[in-house]
Design a protein around this motif. Structure first.
Motif, PDB file in Angstrom:
ATOM      1  N   GLY A  98       0.804  -1.215   0.000  1.00 21.13           N
ATOM      2  CA  GLY A  98       0.000   0.000   0.000  1.00 21.13           C
ATOM      3  C   GLY A  98       0.834   1.261   0.000  1.00 21.13           C
ATOM      4  O   GLY A  98       0.420   2.279   0.547  1.00 21.13           O
ATOM      5  N   GLN A  99       2.020   1.184  -0.616  1.00 21.15           N
ATOM      6  CA  GLN A  99       2.856   2.375  -0.716  1.00 21.15           C
ATOM      7  C   GLN A  99       2.172   3.404  -1.607  1.00 21.15           C
ATOM      8  O   GLN A  99       1.786   3.102  -2.747  1.00 21.15           O
ATOM      9  CB  GLN A  99       4.218   2.017  -1.312  1.00 21.15           C
ATOM     10  N   THR A 100       1.982   4.605  -1.090  1.00 18.23           N
ATOM     11  CA  THR A 100       1.414   5.701  -1.876  1.00 18.23           C
ATOM     12  C   THR A 100       2.420   6.836  -1.928  1.00 18.23           C
ATOM     13  O   THR A 100       3.352   6.898  -1.104  1.00 18.23           O
ATOM     14  CB  THR A 100       0.095   6.193  -1.263  1.00 18.23           C
ATOM     15  N   TYR A 101       2.217   7.742  -2.883  1.00 22.63           N
ATOM     16  CA  TYR A 101       3.155   8.849  -3.080  1.00 22.63           C
ATOM     17  C   TYR A 101       2.383  10.161  -3.139  1.00 22.63           C
ATOM     18  O   TYR A 101       1.335  10.239  -3.781  1.00 22.63           O
ATOM     19  CB  TYR A 101       3.952   8.652  -4.371  1.00 22.63           C
ATOM     20  N   ILE A 102       2.920  11.164  -2.460  1.00 24.90           N
ATOM     21  CA  ILE A 102       2.275  12.475  -2.501  1.00 24.90           C
ATOM     22  C   ILE A 102       2.372  13.031  -3.922  1.00 24.90           C
ATOM     23  O   ILE A 102       3.335  12.765  -4.647  1.00 24.90           O
ATOM     24  CB  ILE A 102       2.908  13.451  -1.485  1.00 24.90           C
ATOM     25  N   ASP A 103       1.368  13.804  -4.303  1.00 28.49           N
ATOM     26  CA  ASP A 103       1.298  14.445  -5.620  1.00 28.49           C
ATOM     27  C   ASP A 103       1.261  13.437  -6.769  1.00 28.49           C
ATOM     28  O   ASP A 103       1.583  13.775  -7.907  1.00 28.49           O
ATOM     29  CB  ASP A 103       2.496  15.392  -5.844  1.00 28.49           C
ATOM     30  N   SER A 104       0.887  12.190  -6.480  1.00 27.62           N
ATOM     31  CA  SER A 104       0.783  11.213  -7.562  1.00 27.62           C
ATOM     32  C   SER A 104      -0.623  11.258  -8.168  1.00 27.62           C
ATOM     33  O   SER A 104      -1.577  11.679  -7.508  1.00 27.62           O
ATOM     34  CB  SER A 104       1.073   9.808  -7.038  1.00 27.62           C
ATOM     35  N   PRO A 105      -0.778  10.844  -9.432  1.00 23.55           N
ATOM     36  CA  PRO A 105      -2.117  10.834 -10.050  1.00 23.55           C
ATOM     37  C   PRO A 105      -3.064   9.917  -9.290  1.00 23.55           C
ATOM     38  O   PRO A 105      -2.644   8.978  -8.607  1.00 23.55           O
ATOM     39  CB  PRO A 105      -1.844  10.307 -11.466  1.00 23.55           C
ATOM     40  N   LEU A 106      -4.354  10.179  -9.430  1.00 25.00           N
ATOM     41  CA  LEU A 106      -5.366   9.388  -8.723  1.00 25.00           C
ATOM     42  C   LEU A 106      -6.054   8.374  -9.628  1.00 25.00           C
ATOM     43  O   LEU A 106      -6.800   7.527  -9.147  1.00 25.00           O
ATOM     44  CB  LEU A 106      -6.410  10.321  -8.101  1.00 25.00           C
ATOM     45  N   HIS A 267       6.554  10.219   2.088  1.00 18.66           N
ATOM     46  CA  HIS A 267       5.440   9.543   1.439  1.00 18.66           C
ATOM     47  C   HIS A 267       4.743   8.580   2.395  1.00 18.66           C
ATOM     48  O   HIS A 267       3.598   8.193   2.154  1.00 18.66           O
ATOM     49  CB  HIS A 267       5.920   8.738   0.218  1.00 18.66           C
ATOM     50  N   GLY A 268       5.454   8.167   3.443  1.00 19.08           N
ATOM     51  CA  GLY A 268       4.937   7.133   4.327  1.00 19.08           C
ATOM     52  C   GLY A 268       5.529   5.779   3.976  1.00 19.08           C
ATOM     53  O   GLY A 268       6.164   5.583   2.935  1.00 19.08           O
ATOM     54  N   LEU A 269       5.347   4.805   4.885  1.00 19.72           N
ATOM     55  CA  LEU A 269       5.864   3.444   4.711  1.00 19.72           C
ATOM     56  C   LEU A 269       7.358   3.439   4.362  1.00 19.72           C
ATOM     57  O   LEU A 269       8.186   3.933   5.112  1.00 19.72           O
ATOM     58  CB  LEU A 269       5.044   2.682   3.664  1.00 19.72           C
ATOM     59  N   ARG A 270       7.694   2.921   3.184  1.00 19.14           N
ATOM     60  CA  ARG A 270       9.109   2.800   2.790  1.00 19.14           C
ATOM     61  C   ARG A 270       9.797   4.162   2.783  1.00 19.14           C
ATOM     62  O   ARG A 270      10.997   4.256   3.045  1.00 19.14           O
ATOM     63  CB  ARG A 270       9.152   2.125   1.415  1.00 19.14           C
ATOM     64  N   PHE A 271       9.068   5.214   2.488  1.00 21.01           N
ATOM     65  CA  PHE A 271       9.642   6.579   2.432  1.00 21.01           C
ATOM     66  C   PHE A 271       8.845   7.503   3.348  1.00 21.01           C
ATOM     67  O   PHE A 271       7.885   8.128   2.928  1.00 21.01           O
ATOM     68  CB  PHE A 271       9.615   7.120   0.996  1.00 21.01           C
ATOM     69  N   TRP A 272       9.201   7.731   4.589  1.00 21.22           N
ATOM     70  CA  TRP A 272      10.310   7.124   5.297  1.00 21.22           C
ATOM     71  C   TRP A 272       9.859   6.612   6.664  1.00 21.22           C
ATOM     72  O   TRP A 272      10.653   6.177   7.476  1.00 21.22           O
ATOM     73  CB  TRP A 272      11.455   8.136   5.484  1.00 21.22           C
ATOM     74  N   GLU A 273       8.573   6.698   6.905  1.00 20.69           N
ATOM     75  CA  GLU A 273       8.033   6.387   8.227  1.00 20.69           C
ATOM     76  C   GLU A 273       8.441   5.002   8.722  1.00 20.69           C
ATOM     77  O   GLU A 273       8.789   4.821   9.895  1.00 20.69           O
ATOM     78  CB  GLU A 273       6.499   6.491   8.183  1.00 20.69           C
TER      79      GLU A 273
END
Length: 777
Positions: A98-106, A267-273
């Motif tokens: 469930g890795q998500t990225y800020i400012d990524s398309p929806l 971004h959370g998860l892997r980056f970097w939480e």
């Protein structure tokens, strides 16, 4: 009711297979497996799937997929084109952590009919609730991990097995890039050491690139991640959900950090939480030490790993597949008893079916319209140069709003919505389909008034029978009823003439005439049609183009009220190879010498054609451009429609776009009207000859000061600031666009003509133009 599944990559199959096996047999439909990217032998335990359909591409199963209304379960929606055409309820199963990225398309278009999300964690559920509030969501854990979560893994490798893997290089963001090139030198070091057994793995999209490198250093190639899970003591990877999957079995991992992974972006998860799910390695020279530290698996590292795993997976009890299956069955049963709303496919067929056949309550459509209006307002209120816009996301809301307004019969509003998008963000292939249907939608025809002037529509026809039906129907469906249609077959070598005759027979109650001649070219064919016409006004319509349903009505009204205007230029929607709006501004003779001012489908007065003696049949091409220049020389000017009224199909490269034809045509115009060009320098004339008539959409124009660019990641599509600001302001005020100020250049043009004829000694004509200029002022 049965439930279908579909996959097109083997790791997606690994995530959906255990759910499929947990679905009751009587509810199992077909498991579609597309082997376009992976061979069927790469799908583990494929033989255990009974009701399967293996296809080499989506095209093979397209009709079957599109015709069904049963729920469809899939494991990704990112950039999947065929999802755009699907009109059936869909279930999305997250195939990773469930890795998500800020400012990524929806990916709203792809997700438009996903009504149930099966997710691994409450964390991702909350993110999806913000992004996609209209779907039902269930946090179940990871079905693909059930077989390892159900029973603890105990390995007894005499020498530790160290698995090395890399994700494929996805260029969306720096953090989605592969770290392979940066850590490539470490592969050699791992191959040369003798402390551990090395297993070489990679994402299915990069393993073929990695395999020769692994083989060079005697590293065993392991393509299937299940084998890694069964054999490895430690797992090393850059950016993949497999880091968390492996860690969820309480085994250590090493996290590879490339220098382009930005530390100031969260971004959370892997980056970097939760990057501390394993030992972090920032340099190839440090990898061996990182492995030693991971093998030690200190209590502090164990605690961090367990914390990360709990954040990623709601459950690790081996029952995720059953939870997912229960949620899907519950959804399918609910849908069968009470079907909900589905968006149509974005294809032309899907749009037409929706507009003409689907039965939806007006209240539902009105609710949807309000929802999409609010989403547009929300999106454009946030747009600025520091906040990048993903055009496809806002495009979805414009598309849906225009479509539903058209379904409600509010064509004028729908037309404005499409126009606003085009003028703000440029062309759109998907929105173009709706736009054309909006323009073609039949308006209420007015009773035939014999006193109303006749409009003669002339269609020159040469090997365009494939599109002729659409062209003819756009005339038949006009709101203005006092017209005649003349089709002139210019020696077509295919079945175009037969097609025209069949259409005339089909619409035998309409005034349609067919003329046939040997091939003589465009100018001659157009002149033949006009010469045979009886109308006060004439419209030349190419056989592959179409008219908006209210075009004749608007043009006749405008010409009747403005006797000084010689022709009406329709705002034009280009579609096919390109997607643009020709936003034609007011008549300006100086401008029309460098850019063709009007498409051939402009409606002109028959007396104008008589006065200038028709189209020049000796021109190489661009005879329509030269026709408008002759009209301007005779003192005529033009007006344009208020809304798009003409659909101009751009197919393969046209005859007039060939550089030799283009330059010859420009030179012929200069030779026929030298007095207009005498003030131009040699450089200006050469520049004129090098331009295409569509130069108002070239990069030179788009980069002009009045048409500047705003940043639009990742496509950098031009946004026209001036028009966008105007449209944004009106949207925020929820009012209509203010009309553009009219700049009347007729007086200037008439004075120029007066000077020209005075210089030639034709004082009578010069005086006529001077008087006309005074009136125009």
């Amino acid at each position: 009711m049965s439930i279908d599944f579909i996959v097109w990559e083997r790791h997606h199959f690994d995530h959906l297979k255990p759910i499929w096996q947990s679905i009751p047999d009587n509810l199992k439909g077909t498991f579609f497996i597309i082997t376009q990217h992976d061979n069927s032998r790469d799908f583990t335990d494929l033989n255990r799937i009974k009701n399967k359909h293996i296809a080499k591409s989506f095209i093979e199963i397209e009709d079957t997929i599109l015709s069904s209304q049963n729920p469809l379960v899939l494991a990704t929606f990112y950039k999947v084109d065929f999802l755009l055409g699907i009109n059936r309820p869909m279930v999305y199963v997250e195939h990773g952590a469930g890795q998500t990225y800020i400012d990524s398309p929806l990916y709203y278009f792809e997700r438009k009919n996903i009504l149930l999300d099966i997710l691994p964690s409450k964390r991702l559920l909350e993110i999806f609730q913000l992004r996609y509030p209209y779907s039902v969501k269930r946090a179940v854990g990871c079905p693909a991990l059930d077989k390892w979560h159900a029973e603890p893994i105990f390995l007894s490798n005499p020498t530790p097995n160290i698995a090395l893997s890399f994700h494929f290089d996805r260029k969306t963001l720096p953090e989605t890039r592969s770290a392979y090139l940066y850590f490539k030198s470490a592969i050699k070091a791992l191959g040369l050491q003798n402390r551990w057994k090395i297993l070489g793995h990679g994402h299915p999209r990069i393993i073929d690139q990695l395999s020769p490198i692994y083989a060079e250093y005697k590293i065993e190639i392991v393509r299937n991640f299940d084998n890694i899970m069964n054999r490895a003591d430690i797992y090393i990877c850059d950016n993949s959900s497999t880091l968390f999957e492996f860690a969820s079995t309480d085994r250590p991992v090493v996290v590879l950090n490339a220098p382009w992974y930005r530390r100031d972006i969260e971004h959370g998860l892997r980056f970097w939480e939760h990057a501390d799910v394993g030992v972090n390695c920032d340099h190839p020279d440090d990898l061996l030490d990182a492995i030693e530290l991971a093998l030690a698996d200190l209590p502090e590292q164990q605690a961090k790993r367990n914390k990360a795993v709990k954040a990623v997976y709601e459950y690790t009890d081996g029952s995720a597949s059953q939870r997912a299956a229960n949620a899907i069955v519950e959804f399918a049963s609910s849908w069968e008893s009470n079907p909900g709303f589905l968006y149509p496919g974005t294809t032309e067929k899907g749009i037409r079916t929706f507009l003409s056949h689907s039965r939806i309550l007006p209240e539902t459509l009105a609710f949807k319209c309000e929802f999409h209006k609010k989403e547009i307002l929300k999106a454009i209120s946030l747009i600025n140069e520091s906040n990048p816009l993903h055009i496809a996301d806002i495009e979805f809301h414009f598309w849906a709003l225009a479509l539903f307004l058209c379904k409600l019969g509010k064509n004028a509003e729908a037309k404005k919505i499409c126009t606003d998008f085009y003028l703000s963000f440029g062309g759109s292939e998907i929105l173009s389909t709706v736009f054309r249907q909006v323009l073609l939608a039949p308006s209420q025809s007015k009773p035939n008034d014999t006193r109303a002037p006749i409009v003669s529509v002339v269609i020159p026809l040469y090997n365009q029978g494939l599109f002729l039906k659409e062209s003819v129907m756009s005339v038949v469906n006009q709101s203005y009823s006092n017209w005649e249609l003349i089709i002139v077959n210019d020696g077509s070598t295919d079945d175009s003439l037969e097609t025209a005759q069949n259409l005339a027979q089909r619409y035998s109650d309409q005034p349609i005439t067919i003329l046939d001649q040997t091939n003589k070219g465009k100018g001659c064919t157009r002149n033949r049609g006009v010469s045979e016409s009886i109308g006060r006004y004439v419209c030349i319509l190419d056989a592959d183009d179409m008219l908006g349903s209210t075009y004749l009505e608007e043009a006749v009204s405008c010409l009747e009220q403005n006797p000084e205007a010689g022709w009406i230029t329709p705002i034009t929607l280009q579609f096919g190879r390109v997607h643009h709006i020709f936003y034609h501004f007011d008549f300006d003779l100086k401008e029309m010498l460098t850019v063709c001012p009007s498409p051939i489908t402009s409606i002109f007065r028959r007396e104008l054609w008589d006065e200038v003696e028709g189209f020049d049949e000796t021109m190489t091409d661009r005879e329509d451009w030269e026709f408008w220049i002759k009209a301007a020389e005779s003192g005529w000017s033009s007006l344009h429609t208020e809304t798009p009224q003409f659909m101009y199909r751009i197919q393969e490269k046209r005859f007039g776009e060939r550089s030799d034809v283009n330059i010859n045509s420009k030179l012929e115009i200069i030779q026929r009207h030298p007095w207009w060009f005498k003030s131009m320098s040699r450089e200006q004339l050469l520049s004129l000859c090098g331009q295409f008539s569509t130069c108002n959409f070239t990069p030179e124009i788009l980069n002009a000061p009045n048409v500047q660019k705003m940043t639009d990641l990742p496509k950098n599509r031009p946004i026209r600031k001036r028009l966008f600001k105007q449209i944004k302001d009106c949207w925020m005020a929820q009012n209509s666009l203010a009309p553009q100020p009219v700049v009347n250049s007729k007086a200037t043009s008439l004075l120029r003509l007066a000077a020209h004829y005075a210089e030639k000694g034709d004082l009578k004509k010069a005086e006529r133009y001077r008087e006309a200029a005074l009136k125009a002022k």
